[in-house]
Design a protein around this motif. Structure first.
Motif, short mmCIF file in Angstrom:
data_model
loop_
_atom_site.label_atom_id
_atom_site.label_comp_id
_atom_site.label_asym_id
_atom_site.label_seq_id
_atom_site.Cartn_x
_atom_site.Cartn_y
_atom_site.Cartn_z
N MET A 186 80.18 82.00 61.16
CA MET A 186 81.30 82.13 60.53
C MET A 186 82.56 80.97 60.61
O MET A 186 83.29 80.79 59.83
N LYS A 187 82.22 80.23 61.47
CA LYS A 187 83.29 79.12 61.77
C LYS A 187 83.47 78.02 60.76
O LYS A 187 84.46 77.76 60.34
N SER A 188 82.19 77.71 60.21
CA SER A 188 82.32 76.67 58.99
C SER A 188 82.88 77.17 57.84
O SER A 188 83.82 76.60 57.35
N PRO A 189 82.54 78.23 57.43
CA PRO A 189 83.18 78.70 56.14
C PRO A 189 84.78 79.10 56.43
O PRO A 189 85.50 78.78 55.53
N LEU A 190 85.19 79.68 57.73
CA LEU A 190 86.50 79.73 57.91
C LEU A 190 87.37 78.55 58.07
O LEU A 190 88.54 78.47 57.33
N ALA A 191 86.71 77.66 58.58
CA ALA A 191 87.42 75.98 58.40
C ALA A 191 87.75 75.60 57.07
O ALA A 191 88.60 75.17 56.70
N ALA A 192 86.59 75.85 56.11
CA ALA A 192 86.61 75.56 54.67
C ALA A 192 87.84 76.34 53.86
O ALA A 192 88.55 75.72 53.24
N ILE A 193 87.81 77.72 54.35
CA ILE A 193 89.06 78.27 53.81
C ILE A 193 90.26 78.19 54.10
O ILE A 193 91.23 77.83 53.33
N ARG A 194 90.28 77.53 55.46
CA ARG A 194 91.93 77.19 55.80
C ARG A 194 92.08 76.19 55.11
O ARG A 194 93.18 75.52 54.75
N GLY A 195 91.13 74.98 55.12
CA GLY A 195 91.29 73.67 54.50
C GLY A 195 91.77 73.75 52.95
O GLY A 195 92.74 73.07 52.66
N ALA A 196 91.01 74.70 52.33
CA ALA A 196 91.46 75.01 51.07
C ALA A 196 92.85 75.52 50.86
O ALA A 196 93.72 75.14 49.75
N ILE A 250 96.14 80.54 55.23
CA ILE A 250 96.07 79.84 56.46
C ILE A 250 96.21 80.51 57.62
O ILE A 250 95.56 80.22 58.72
N HIS A 251 97.25 81.44 57.64
CA HIS A 251 97.50 82.04 58.85
C HIS A 251 96.39 82.86 59.54
O HIS A 251 96.03 82.94 60.46
N GLU A 252 95.70 83.65 58.47
CA GLU A 252 94.86 84.82 58.68
C GLU A 252 93.46 84.14 59.04
O GLU A 252 92.67 84.48 60.12
N SER A 253 93.21 82.99 58.39
CA SER A 253 91.92 82.09 58.81
C SER A 253 91.99 81.40 60.13
O SER A 253 91.04 81.68 60.87
#
Length: 250
Positions: free
Chosen positions: A48-58, A79-82
């Motif tokens: 789950m860490k990789s897609p969450l990092a991608a969501i935050r980056g986006a 950004i906050h929730e991710s």
């Protein structure tokens, strides 16, 4: 031992021996189920860490591109929730590592608590500044495994910071084999005093998101690994957490 699925032993004779065989087989199956669950949780957490990092980056990219205040509010929330989810995953992984330890590595040494508190203070500078909090610590050391002691102290301080009233002081004191962290703020309700070290149990803090409920559980686990204990108590104007770690005799 060879990753095979053995059949339960068969006995013709004493009922006690047969009952023991069934009990051992049931225990083995429950342990296997727990190990599979722990492995699956660790694997899922890592994945789950990789897609969450991608969501935050986006979300951060969109935030820089959007000028409409009504839309900026949504990107801020992404950004906050991710980031909250990433922090939760990190805590879950740390808790899983602790629970798999049967004992601590034999590399205990004298750890300077003031040095660790200063490291924590620098990493939480913005949060401390927002609440105008000061940190007080005396000179003292504890003999412990440094990595896990650092994790325990940081979690105790994070918890104290979360519930501290603005413009007050967080106090860290080392004496003998005890490390105490004290804040000025709301007391822990009587009904929660025996539950705050349970996993995923958390109390609401004014102005903060709901916590993961893993911080004090990790401290309790670390205390147990050291053969010590964690105790929380209300004071006249706040809460005191006491981590006790038995010291080796020289």
């Amino acid at each position: 031992a060879n990753n095979e699925r053995p059949a339960p032993p068969v006995f013709r004779g004493s009922d006690e021996i047969r009952d023991l065989a069934h009990a051992v087989t049931a225990m083995r199956r429950r342990l296997e189920e727990r190990a599979r669950l722990e492995d699956n949780v660790s694997l899922l957490t890592h994945e789950m860490k990789s897609p969450l990092a991608a969501i935050r980056g986006a979300g951060e990219i969109l935030h820089d591109e959007i000028s409409d205040p009504s839309l900026t509010r949504f990107t801020d929330n992404v950004i906050h929730e991710s980031q909250r989810l990433c922090d939760l995953l990190d805590r879950l992984l740390a808790m899983a590592r602790l629970e798999k330890l049967e004992s601590l590595p034999a590399r205990k040494r004298r750890v300077n608590i003031a040095t660790l508190v200063e490291e924590w203070r620098r990493s939480r500078y913005g949060l401390l500044a927002d609440k105008h909090l000061h940190v007080s610590v005396n000179d003292g050391t504890l003999q412990a495994e440094e990595e896990t002691l650092t994790l325990a102290l940081f979690n105790l301080l994070d918890n104290a910071l979360r519930f501290a009233n603005a413009e007050t002081t967080l106090t860290v004191h080392v004496e003998g084999n005890a490390l105490t962290v004290e804040n000025i703020g709301p007391a822990i309700p009587d009904y929660a005093l025996d539950r705050v070290t349970e996993r995923f149990y958390s109390l609401p803090a004014p102005g903060h998101d709901k916590s993961s409920g893993l911080g004090l559980a990790m401290v309790n686990e670390i205390a147990s690994l050291h053969g010590g204990s964690l105790a929380l108590a209300n004071t006249d104007n706040g809460v005191r957490s006491t981590l006790t770690i038995p010291q080796q005799e020289h």
